[in-house]
Scaffold this motif. Sequence first.
Motif, PDB file in Angstrom:
ATOM      1  N   ALA A 185      36.394  27.785  38.661  1.00  0.00           N
ATOM      2  CA  ALA A 185      35.927  27.338  39.974  1.00  0.00           C
ATOM      3  C   ALA A 185      37.087  27.300  40.964  1.00  0.00           C
ATOM      4  CB  ALA A 185      35.280  25.964  39.861  1.00  0.00           C
ATOM      5  N   LEU A 186      38.260  26.893  40.498  1.00  0.00           N
ATOM      6  CA  LEU A 186      39.437  26.846  41.354  1.00  0.00           C
ATOM      7  C   LEU A 186      39.854  28.256  41.777  1.00  0.00           C
ATOM      8  CD1 LEU A 186      41.728  25.224  42.660  1.00  0.00           C
ATOM      9  CD2 LEU A 186      42.962  25.367  40.479  1.00  0.00           C
ATOM     10  N   ILE A 187      39.857  29.190  40.831  1.00  0.00           N
ATOM     11  CA  ILE A 187      40.181  30.582  41.163  1.00  0.00           C
ATOM     12  C   ILE A 187      39.207  31.118  42.198  1.00  0.00           C
ATOM     13  CG2 ILE A 187      40.246  32.947  40.264  1.00  0.00           C
ATOM     14  CD1 ILE A 187      41.322  31.797  37.639  1.00  0.00           C
ATOM     15  N   ARG A 188      37.904  30.871  41.969  1.00  0.00           N
ATOM     16  CA  ARG A 188      36.885  31.366  42.889  1.00  0.00           C
ATOM     17  C   ARG A 188      37.101  30.820  44.293  1.00  0.00           C
ATOM     18  NH1 ARG A 188      32.937  35.253  43.584  1.00  0.00           N
ATOM     19  NH2 ARG A 188      34.320  35.490  45.357  1.00  0.00           N
ATOM     20  N   SER A 189      37.343  29.526  44.407  1.00  0.00           N
ATOM     21  CA  SER A 189      37.466  28.916  45.728  1.00  0.00           C
ATOM     22  C   SER A 189      38.751  29.335  46.432  1.00  0.00           C
ATOM     23  CB  SER A 189      37.404  27.389  45.613  1.00  0.00           C
ATOM     24  OG  SER A 189      38.492  26.883  44.869  1.00  0.00           O
ATOM     25  N   THR A 190      39.856  29.436  45.687  1.00  0.00           N
ATOM     26  CA  THR A 190      41.128  29.765  46.334  1.00  0.00           C
ATOM     27  C   THR A 190      41.170  31.215  46.797  1.00  0.00           C
ATOM     28  OG1 THR A 190      42.109  30.105  44.124  1.00  0.00           O
ATOM     29  CG2 THR A 190      42.496  27.997  45.195  1.00  0.00           C
ATOM     30  N   ILE A 191      40.615  32.142  46.014  1.00  0.00           N
ATOM     31  CA  ILE A 191      40.641  33.534  46.467  1.00  0.00           C
ATOM     32  C   ILE A 191      39.653  33.744  47.604  1.00  0.00           C
ATOM     33  CG2 ILE A 191      41.429  34.379  44.231  1.00  0.00           C
ATOM     34  CD1 ILE A 191      38.610  35.464  43.748  1.00  0.00           C
ATOM     35  N   ALA A 192      38.533  33.001  47.586  1.00  0.00           N
ATOM     36  CA  ALA A 192      37.571  33.116  48.679  1.00  0.00           C
ATOM     37  C   ALA A 192      38.180  32.617  49.985  1.00  0.00           C
ATOM     38  CB  ALA A 192      36.308  32.338  48.349  1.00  0.00           C
ATOM     39  N   ALA A 193      38.936  31.530  49.911  1.00  0.00           N
ATOM     40  CA  ALA A 193      39.565  30.975  51.109  1.00  0.00           C
ATOM     41  C   ALA A 193      40.583  31.933  51.710  1.00  0.00           C
ATOM     42  CB  ALA A 193      40.236  29.641  50.770  1.00  0.00           C
ATOM     43  N   ARG A 194      41.156  32.807  50.877  1.00  0.00           N
ATOM     44  CA  ARG A 194      42.184  33.746  51.335  1.00  0.00           C
ATOM     45  C   ARG A 194      41.666  35.171  51.494  1.00  0.00           C
ATOM     46  NH1 ARG A 194      44.290  29.732  48.589  1.00  0.00           N
ATOM     47  NH2 ARG A 194      46.390  28.968  49.083  1.00  0.00           N
ATOM     48  N   SER A 195      40.389  35.387  51.239  1.00  0.00           N
ATOM     49  CA  SER A 195      39.803  36.740  51.274  1.00  0.00           C
ATOM     50  C   SER A 195      40.579  37.697  50.377  1.00  0.00           C
ATOM     51  CB  SER A 195      39.765  37.266  52.717  1.00  0.00           C
ATOM     52  OG  SER A 195      38.964  36.446  53.531  1.00  0.00           O
ATOM     53  N   MET A 196      41.004  37.200  49.220  1.00  0.00           N
ATOM     54  CA  MET A 196      41.729  38.017  48.268  1.00  0.00           C
ATOM     55  C   MET A 196      40.767  38.807  47.391  1.00  0.00           C
ATOM     56  SD  MET A 196      44.638  35.371  46.910  1.00  0.00           S
ATOM     57  CE  MET A 196      45.044  36.494  45.558  1.00  0.00           C
ATOM     58  N   THR A 197      41.299  39.810  46.734  1.00  0.00           N
ATOM     59  CA  THR A 197      40.577  40.571  45.728  1.00  0.00           C
ATOM     60  C   THR A 197      41.041  40.096  44.365  1.00  0.00           C
ATOM     61  OG1 THR A 197      40.542  42.473  47.204  1.00  0.00           O
ATOM     62  CG2 THR A 197      40.085  42.892  44.871  1.00  0.00           C
ATOM     63  N   ALA A 198      40.128  39.955  43.407  1.00  0.00           N
ATOM     64  CA  ALA A 198      40.504  39.489  42.078  1.00  0.00           C
ATOM     65  C   ALA A 198      39.826  40.334  41.011  1.00  0.00           C
ATOM     66  CB  ALA A 198      40.135  38.017  41.890  1.00  0.00           C
ATOM     67  N   LEU A 199      40.602  40.723  40.020  1.00  0.00           N
ATOM     68  CA  LEU A 199      40.094  41.420  38.846  1.00  0.00           C
ATOM     69  C   LEU A 199      40.522  40.621  37.632  1.00  0.00           C
ATOM     70  CD1 LEU A 199      38.644  43.997  37.800  1.00  0.00           C
ATOM     71  CD2 LEU A 199      40.912  45.055  37.625  1.00  0.00           C
ATOM     72  N   LEU A 200      39.538  40.122  36.875  1.00  0.00           N
ATOM     73  CA  LEU A 200      39.819  39.247  35.742  1.00  0.00           C
ATOM     74  C   LEU A 200      39.252  39.854  34.475  1.00  0.00           C
ATOM     75  CD1 LEU A 200      38.703  37.420  38.374  1.00  0.00           C
ATOM     76  CD2 LEU A 200      39.520  35.571  36.925  1.00  0.00           C
ATOM     77  N   THR A 201      40.034  39.834  33.402  1.00  0.00           N
ATOM     78  CA  THR A 201      39.519  40.208  32.093  1.00  0.00           C
ATOM     79  C   THR A 201      39.199  38.933  31.329  1.00  0.00           C
ATOM     80  OG1 THR A 201      41.698  40.240  31.014  1.00  0.00           O
ATOM     81  CG2 THR A 201      40.958  42.270  32.090  1.00  0.00           C
ATOM     82  N   THR A 202      38.167  38.998  30.490  1.00  0.00           N
ATOM     83  CA  THR A 202      37.717  37.743  29.891  1.00  0.00           C
ATOM     84  C   THR A 202      36.771  37.960  28.717  1.00  0.00           C
ATOM     85  OG1 THR A 202      36.703  35.606  30.417  1.00  0.00           O
ATOM     86  CG2 THR A 202      35.710  37.557  31.412  1.00  0.00           C
ATOM     87  N   HIS A 203      36.711  36.948  27.850  1.00  0.00           N
ATOM     88  CA  HIS A 203      35.624  36.787  26.885  1.00  0.00           C
ATOM     89  C   HIS A 203      34.717  35.626  27.305  1.00  0.00           C
ATOM     90  CE1 HIS A 203      38.592  38.882  24.277  1.00  0.00           C
ATOM     91  NE2 HIS A 203      37.519  39.374  23.705  1.00  0.00           N
ATOM     92  N   ASP A 204      35.048  34.992  28.429  1.00  0.00           N
ATOM     93  CA  ASP A 204      34.441  33.726  28.820  1.00  0.00           C
ATOM     94  C   ASP A 204      33.233  33.951  29.732  1.00  0.00           C
ATOM     95  OD1 ASP A 204      33.855  31.168  29.689  1.00  0.00           O
ATOM     96  OD2 ASP A 204      35.946  30.638  30.130  1.00  0.00           O
ATOM     97  N   PRO A 205      32.021  33.571  29.294  1.00  0.00           N
ATOM     98  CA  PRO A 205      30.843  33.751  30.151  1.00  0.00           C
ATOM     99  C   PRO A 205      30.908  32.940  31.436  1.00  0.00           C
ATOM    100  CG  PRO A 205      30.295  32.424  28.224  1.00  0.00           C
ATOM    101  CD  PRO A 205      31.664  32.975  27.982  1.00  0.00           C
TER     102      PRO A 205
END
Length: 252
Positions: A185-205
């Motif tokens: 949730a923190l990653i989502r909110s901080t990148i949204a506030a900065r209009s950043m692009t994010a690519l995450l690899t994960t096993h986490d639903p």
Amino acid sequence: MTDALRLRGVCKTFGSGERAVHALRDLDLDVARGEMVAVRGRSGSGKTTMLHVIGALESLDAGSVTVEGRDVGALDEEGRLALRRDVVAYVFQSFGLIPELTAEENVSIPLRLRRMPPRERDRRVADILEEVGLGPHTRQTPRQLSGGQHQRVSLARALVAQPAVLLADEPTGQLDSETSAEIVALIRSTIAARSMTALLTTHDPVIVGYADRALELTDGHLSDASTPTAGRPRATVRRIVGGVSPETDGDS
């Protein structure tokens, strides 16, 4: 929106002959500016290699990678260093903190590499640590912090230089479910506030549920995470409405 990331025909092989491992096979991917894209896949499927290729930590065998208009394959060593310093930031599963340094000292490293004036650097570090919820812990070392706090320091370090692209490799892999949800949730909110692009690899639903799009990486190919592969996969993916997908589930 225009593309922040564009991969075309990317191939990466480790070793040769019968022992060759084809980590990426003719991989195509477009990620628009401002998107958060999650890539699932089993261990060894090529997820980390994909991030390393995008961030100029690994060279290509074939194909092209463009990051914010920069042709990564055409960059010299100085250009690759500049890409990692000014454009792309990493968050690692293992946190990657220097144990002898305090939280604020760890976070200040990217700004020191930029030779930012101390007063501006200290203000920027204090602001980002406050934003990620670590205001009271700035002078504590990693040994004095929890796993979730480690990842908050790692995220603050990635964001403090205000990069255009965030690459996160299994950012919740060492965290419990409750802490994982907080970090995502923190990653989502901080990148949204900065209009950043994010690519995450994960096993986490949980990460998949917060992403705008979800992909599956299998045998070096990308495909829609919700559609079984038929022939050569396509990097055409579903959009998750409202941050939560009814199709989200665990890895199979």
